[in-house]
Write a protein that holds these residues in place. Sequence first.
Motif, PDB file in Angstrom:
ATOM      1  N   GLY A 165      -1.430  -4.867  -4.756  1.00 11.94           N
ATOM      2  CA  GLY A 165      -1.347  -3.737  -3.845  1.00 11.94           C
ATOM      3  C   GLY A 165      -2.201  -2.568  -4.283  1.00 11.94           C
ATOM      4  O   GLY A 165      -3.036  -2.664  -5.179  1.00 11.94           O
ATOM      5  N   GLU A 166      -1.921  -1.411  -3.670  1.00 12.04           N
ATOM      6  CA  GLU A 166      -2.747  -0.216  -3.871  1.00 12.04           C
ATOM      7  C   GLU A 166      -1.862   1.025  -3.853  1.00 12.04           C
ATOM      8  O   GLU A 166      -0.935   1.135  -3.042  1.00 12.04           O
ATOM      9  N   LEU A 167      -2.161   1.949  -4.744  1.00 10.95           N
ATOM     10  CA  LEU A 167      -1.511   3.253  -4.745  1.00 10.95           C
ATOM     11  C   LEU A 167      -2.386   4.244  -3.992  1.00 10.95           C
ATOM     12  O   LEU A 167      -3.560   4.433  -4.324  1.00 10.95           O
TER      13      LEU A 167
ATOM     14  N   THR B 193       8.365   1.803 -12.348  1.00  9.66           N
ATOM     15  CA  THR B 193       8.206   1.051 -13.592  1.00  9.66           C
ATOM     16  C   THR B 193       9.544   0.550 -14.108  1.00  9.66           C
ATOM     17  O   THR B 193       9.686  -0.634 -14.474  1.00  9.66           O
ATOM     18  N   ARG B 194      10.547   1.420 -14.133  1.00 14.85           N
ATOM     19  CA  ARG B 194      11.869   1.025 -14.640  1.00 14.85           C
ATOM     20  C   ARG B 194      12.575   0.053 -13.696  1.00 14.85           C
ATOM     21  O   ARG B 194      13.515  -0.636 -14.117  1.00 14.85           O
ATOM     22  N   SER B 195      12.147   0.015 -12.453  1.00 14.40           N
ATOM     23  CA  SER B 195      12.738  -0.921 -11.493  1.00 14.40           C
ATOM     24  C   SER B 195      12.008  -2.253 -11.453  1.00 14.40           C
ATOM     25  O   SER B 195      12.360  -3.141 -10.657  1.00 14.40           O
ATOM     26  N   GLY B 196      10.993  -2.414 -12.285  1.00 16.25           N
ATOM     27  CA  GLY B 196      10.262  -3.678 -12.352  1.00 16.25           C
ATOM     28  C   GLY B 196       9.299  -3.899 -11.212  1.00 16.25           C
ATOM     29  O   GLY B 196       9.002  -5.050 -10.852  1.00 16.25           O
ATOM     30  N   VAL B 197       8.781  -2.810 -10.642  1.00 19.06           N
ATOM     31  CA  VAL B 197       7.848  -2.907  -9.517  1.00 19.06           C
ATOM     32  C   VAL B 197       6.436  -2.641 -10.025  1.00 19.06           C
ATOM     33  O   VAL B 197       6.176  -1.597 -10.631  1.00 19.06           O
ATOM     34  N   ASP B 198       5.518  -3.550  -9.761  1.00 11.79           N
ATOM     35  CA  ASP B 198       4.131  -3.449 -10.227  1.00 11.79           C
ATOM     36  C   ASP B 198       3.202  -3.479  -9.012  1.00 11.79           C
ATOM     37  O   ASP B 198       2.765  -4.552  -8.574  1.00 11.79           O
ATOM     38  N   ILE B 199       2.919  -2.316  -8.456  1.00  9.59           N
ATOM     39  CA  ILE B 199       2.162  -2.253  -7.205  1.00  9.59           C
ATOM     40  C   ILE B 199       0.797  -2.918  -7.350  1.00  9.59           C
ATOM     41  O   ILE B 199       0.441  -3.815  -6.577  1.00  9.59           O
ATOM     42  N   THR B 200       0.012  -2.483  -8.323  1.00 10.03           N
ATOM     43  CA  THR B 200      -1.344  -3.029  -8.462  1.00 10.03           C
ATOM     44  C   THR B 200      -1.313  -4.454  -9.017  1.00 10.03           C
ATOM     45  O   THR B 200      -2.146  -5.273  -8.641  1.00 10.03           O
ATOM     46  N   GLY B 201      -0.352  -4.746  -9.884  1.00 13.06           N
ATOM     47  CA  GLY B 201      -0.248  -6.103 -10.421  1.00 13.06           C
ATOM     48  C   GLY B 201       0.110  -7.125  -9.365  1.00 13.06           C
ATOM     49  O   GLY B 201      -0.215  -8.313  -9.515  1.00 13.06           O
ATOM     50  N   TRP B 202       0.757  -6.696  -8.305  1.00  9.56           N
ATOM     51  CA  TRP B 202       1.087  -7.603  -7.196  1.00  9.56           C
ATOM     52  C   TRP B 202      -0.010  -7.624  -6.130  1.00  9.56           C
ATOM     53  O   TRP B 202       0.171  -8.172  -5.049  1.00  9.56           O
TER      54      TRP B 202
ATOM     55  N   ARG C 110       0.891  -1.165   0.000  1.00 11.50           N
ATOM     56  CA  ARG C 110       0.000   0.000   0.000  1.00 11.50           C
ATOM     57  C   ARG C 110       0.929   1.214   0.000  1.00 11.50           C
ATOM     58  O   ARG C 110       1.440   1.635   1.050  1.00 11.50           O
ATOM     59  N   LEU C 111       1.150   1.734  -1.187  1.00  8.49           N
ATOM     60  CA  LEU C 111       2.221   2.714  -1.373  1.00  8.49           C
ATOM     61  C   LEU C 111       1.675   4.126  -1.455  1.00  8.49           C
ATOM     62  O   LEU C 111       0.824   4.427  -2.290  1.00  8.49           O
ATOM     63  N   ALA C 112       2.179   4.986  -0.569  1.00 11.22           N
ATOM     64  CA  ALA C 112       1.795   6.399  -0.551  1.00 11.22           C
ATOM     65  C   ALA C 112       2.741   7.196  -1.432  1.00 11.22           C
ATOM     66  O   ALA C 112       3.962   7.076  -1.321  1.00 11.22           O
ATOM     67  N   THR C 113       2.164   8.011  -2.298  1.00 13.05           N
ATOM     68  CA  THR C 113       2.968   8.859  -3.175  1.00 13.05           C
ATOM     69  C   THR C 113       2.073   9.977  -3.705  1.00 13.05           C
ATOM     70  O   THR C 113       0.928  10.137  -3.284  1.00 13.05           O
ATOM     71  N   ALA C 114       2.610  10.750  -4.633  1.00 14.06           N
ATOM     72  CA  ALA C 114       1.848  11.851  -5.220  1.00 14.06           C
ATOM     73  C   ALA C 114       0.962  11.348  -6.357  1.00 14.06           C
ATOM     74  O   ALA C 114       1.136  10.235  -6.864  1.00 14.06           O
ATOM     75  N   VAL C 115       0.040  12.209  -6.769  1.00 15.09           N
ATOM     76  CA  VAL C 115      -0.824  11.864  -7.893  1.00 15.09           C
ATOM     77  C   VAL C 115       0.011  11.682  -9.153  1.00 15.09           C
ATOM     78  O   VAL C 115       0.969  12.411  -9.397  1.00 15.09           O
ATOM     79  N   GLN C 116      -0.350  10.691  -9.932  1.00 19.23           N
ATOM     80  CA  GLN C 116       0.376  10.398 -11.164  1.00 19.23           C
ATOM     81  C   GLN C 116      -0.479  10.854 -12.343  1.00 19.23           C
ATOM     82  O   GLN C 116      -1.137  10.060 -13.011  1.00 19.23           O
ATOM     83  N   ASP C 117      -0.451  12.166 -12.575  1.00 17.34           N
ATOM     84  CA  ASP C 117      -1.304  12.762 -13.589  1.00 17.34           C
ATOM     85  C   ASP C 117      -0.516  13.372 -14.743  1.00 17.34           C
ATOM     86  O   ASP C 117      -1.070  14.103 -15.557  1.00 17.34           O
TER      87      ASP C 117
END
Length: 331
Positions: A177-179, A166-175, A145-152
């Motif tokens: 999780g939740e943004l 993305t470039r680090s191969g991390v897929d929060i929702t695909g794993w 459950r990752l807290a960050t800024a809006v991705q707009d």
Amino acid sequence: MGQEVIMCPFNASPIRSAEPKIDRSLTLHLRGDWGSANLHRICGWITQELAGRSGPHTRIATWNGRGFVDAVRAVGRGEVHVALTTPAAFTVAALEGSGVYAGESYPDLRALGVIPRRARLVVAVHRDLGITTFAELRERKPVLRLATAVQDGAHHVGLAAHEVLTRSGVDITGWGGELLEDEYPSKSLDHVREGRANAIVHETIMQPDWLDISRHLNLLEIEEDVLGGLFDDFAWPATVVEGEYFPGRAAFRTLDFSDVLVLARADLPDDVGYAIAWVLGETRHTLESQYLHLAPECSPLTFPLDPRALGATPLPLHRGAARYYSALPGS
């Protein structure tokens, strides 16, 4: 911007250059932040000092903004005369229309000065997950459950967080999780502190709240190939968070989110460009005095200000501003 800051006492005399006096009355539009944060505070300082040195019917308005891509476009499109944006280096791509500015370049962008702000993008996950590197993160694929800024596409933190993950191969929702996306950094910190998030990507490491939540987090170093790609594609520079900046933590590499850029176009009148640069350098104590209740390392703006460093900008200097900085002793 890589130059040594001269640590002078706050009651030192300013480095005096010819004080501007603009006889005509000006009508200017500036663009700051949401309304009550540091960019708006800087705008208020500039407008007060500039209006007092201009014609009697001068009118200067400060428009609300976000201080990110929106600020750069507002100046580039001629919607405002001056805007403030952070981090300063993220503006370089706008000159040639690369990265997020693809299809709309602003070669006439010029800098009036850069105000130091010690910020770094930090990727962190809760210690209970037992993850200390991006390689471990990719291998274990935890539910985050990752807290960050809006991705707009306009918020610099949201842009950077998306690209790094993305470039680090991390897929929060695909794993699974939740943004948890928010406009304001305080909201992201609250998510971690109050247990709604077990990971965070943000840049305001100088805030005391970061030191508080970092006790429960592992801070991940961004891998060199990712940092290199971000510089090649967007001109986003890498930097180091020094060892012990977070108590007990070794130094690690990440994205540089430093400094506030005061931005205009080349067609801003030269005397106005000179006057604003003069205000930044010669009346700096007015801004510094608003942060003296904070330790410099915990201040959202880094003080004391050094006029020579204010002119070390990632964009070409405006002609008027260049005249001020080039006249400083030692320049």
